[in-house]
Enzyme design. Structure first.
Site, short mmCIF file in Angstrom:
data_model
loop_
_atom_site.label_atom_id
_atom_site.label_comp_id
_atom_site.label_asym_id
_atom_site.label_seq_id
_atom_site.Cartn_x
_atom_site.Cartn_y
_atom_site.Cartn_z
N PRO A 74 55.07 53.33 65.31
CA PRO A 74 55.62 52.14 65.94
C PRO A 74 55.46 50.92 65.04
O PRO A 74 54.43 50.73 64.39
CB PRO A 74 54.78 51.99 67.22
CG PRO A 74 54.29 53.37 67.50
CD PRO A 74 54.07 54.00 66.16
N GLU A 75 56.51 50.10 65.00
CA GLU A 75 56.48 48.89 64.21
C GLU A 75 56.31 47.68 65.14
O GLU A 75 56.10 47.85 66.34
CB GLU A 75 57.75 48.80 63.36
CG GLU A 75 57.91 49.98 62.41
CD GLU A 75 59.16 49.91 61.54
OE1 GLU A 75 59.64 48.78 61.27
OE2 GLU A 75 59.67 50.97 61.13
N LYS A 107 50.57 45.25 63.91
CA LYS A 107 50.82 46.42 64.76
C LYS A 107 49.62 46.72 65.66
O LYS A 107 49.52 47.82 66.21
CB LYS A 107 51.14 47.63 63.88
CG LYS A 107 52.35 47.43 62.97
CD LYS A 107 52.56 48.61 62.03
CE LYS A 107 53.67 48.31 61.03
NZ LYS A 107 53.89 49.44 60.09
N HIS A 148 46.74 65.25 76.76
CA HIS A 148 46.58 64.26 75.70
C HIS A 148 46.25 62.87 76.23
O HIS A 148 46.31 61.89 75.47
CB HIS A 148 47.83 64.22 74.83
CG HIS A 148 48.15 65.53 74.18
ND1 HIS A 148 47.29 66.17 73.31
CD2 HIS A 148 49.24 66.35 74.30
CE1 HIS A 148 47.83 67.31 72.90
NE2 HIS A 148 49.00 67.44 73.49
N ARG A 206 48.84 63.29 68.78
CA ARG A 206 48.45 63.51 67.38
C ARG A 206 47.12 62.83 67.03
O ARG A 206 46.59 63.06 65.95
CB ARG A 206 49.57 63.00 66.46
CG ARG A 206 50.88 63.75 66.69
CD ARG A 206 52.01 63.21 65.84
NE ARG A 206 51.81 63.50 64.42
CZ ARG A 206 52.65 63.13 63.45
NH1 ARG A 206 53.75 62.45 63.78
NH2 ARG A 206 52.40 63.42 62.19
N ARG A 223 55.27 39.62 41.91
CA ARG A 223 55.26 41.07 42.13
C ARG A 223 56.30 41.77 41.27
O ARG A 223 57.44 41.32 41.18
CB ARG A 223 55.48 41.38 43.61
CG ARG A 223 54.30 40.96 44.47
CD ARG A 223 54.51 41.31 45.93
NE ARG A 223 53.30 41.00 46.67
CZ ARG A 223 52.32 41.85 46.92
NH1 ARG A 223 52.42 43.10 46.48
NH2 ARG A 223 51.26 41.47 47.59
N ARG A 255 59.41 57.29 51.01
CA ARG A 255 60.09 57.09 52.29
C ARG A 255 61.59 57.04 52.09
O ARG A 255 62.08 56.66 51.02
CB ARG A 255 59.63 55.78 52.95
CG ARG A 255 58.13 55.70 53.15
CD ARG A 255 57.77 54.44 53.90
NE ARG A 255 56.33 54.24 53.95
CZ ARG A 255 55.73 53.34 54.70
NH1 ARG A 255 56.46 52.55 55.46
NH2 ARG A 255 54.42 53.22 54.69
#
Length: 293
Positions: free
Chosen positions: A2-3, A58, A104, A123, A166, A283
């Site tokens: 989740p973001e 988050k 769970h 998980r 960067r 990704r």
């Protein structure tokens, strides 16, 4: 994982059930999630009123009357559901359908309103930790996080400053939680598309030689804010594990412009390109190589 929009959706769903209520009983059904529970975890929660429920990046943060803060992270598959005194799931956000996977259900809070808040995590990559409010600034899980992208402290100058030296790609910089907090793969891909910026572009190009933000930085900040606000309004994106606390799915995935749309025509008017996918830093990156430069 989740973001920011999914976690903010969770916060808004839990807020009516938690804020102003007291945790009458706290139950952990195993000794750990991603990390072991603190030995005094239950004792520091029971009898404490929740005075506020916030979010940092988050993470969910529940302020307790004792001066402690309950820090919660959903991990990969963590979800909450809120159950009222009659055993009915009440409106809120982010949970899996009841009855499918109660094995769970690892943490349960019984509130003074008799509502129950259940944390389910198949998980077990989620975690909970109690931190003294006075020590929150030194908490390793939060220390070093960049500005909130929807906060007043985030603007083009801040983003350009964070990227100016960067030598990484723009996408990699945006995923660095030290540059800006809470962004993940989905919303970075979407924001870059809306800003018409290549994910391969050098991050330092957001700053001009003087250090001032470039026009690209201005566009990107606006795109980040827009995509996050729209995703929150839609209840987040449901791809695998995300559901709202009523069991409903988030709907922002239906508004994706590039993410998971490999091979589709670009949605930019007059663009004749198609959405492409390539692997970047392990990704999948989705973009239109024609209009994102």
């Amino acid at each position: 994982m989740p973001e920011l929009p999914e976690v903010e959706t969770v916060r808004r769903g839990l807020q009516p059930a938690m804020e102003g209520a007291t945790i009458v009983r706290a139950e952990t059904r195993r000794k750990d999630l991603r990390f072991p529970f603190q030995t005094d975890f239950v004792a520091r929660l029971e009898g404490q009123a929740v005075t506020g429920l916030g979010r940092r990046a988050k993470y969910l943060l529940a302020d307790l009357a004792s001066g402690d803060v309950l820090l919660m992270h959903l991990g990969m598959s963590g979800s909450f559901r809120v159950i009222d005194a009659a055993g009915v799931t009440v409106p809120g956000d982010f949970h899996r359908p009841r009855g499918e996977d109660r094995v769970h259900d690892h943490v349960r809070f019984t509130m003074s309103s008799r509502a129950e808040i259940v944390f389910n995590d198949p998980r077990r990559f989620g975690y909970m930790k109690i931190v003294a409010r006075s020590a929150l600034g030194d908490e390793p899980l939060l220390k070093g996080l960049g500005p909130e992208p929807l906060g007043n402290e985030f603007d083009a100058a801040v983003l350009a400053h964070g990227c100016r030296n960067r030598k990484t790609s723009l996408k990699a910089a945006l995923l660095d939680q030290r540059v800006v907090a809470g962004l993940g793969n989905i919303y970075v891909c979407e924001a870059l598309f809306r800003a018409r910026l290549s994910p391969r572009r050098l991050a330092a190009t957001l700053a001009m030689k003087t250090g001032a933000p470039s026009e690209r930085a201005e566009r990107l900040v606006g795109a980040i804010r827009d995509v996050l606000n729209q995703a929150i309004e839609a209840g987040g994106s449901s791809l695998r594990d995300h559901r709202q606390t009523t069991g409903e799915l988030g709907y922002f995935q239906h508004s994706f412009q590039v993410y998971d749309r490999e091979g589709d025509k670009c949605r930019t008017p007059a663009c004749k390109g198609a959405v492409k996918r390539f692997t970047q830093n392990g990704r999948s990156t989705f973009w239109c190589p024609v209009c994102q430069t």
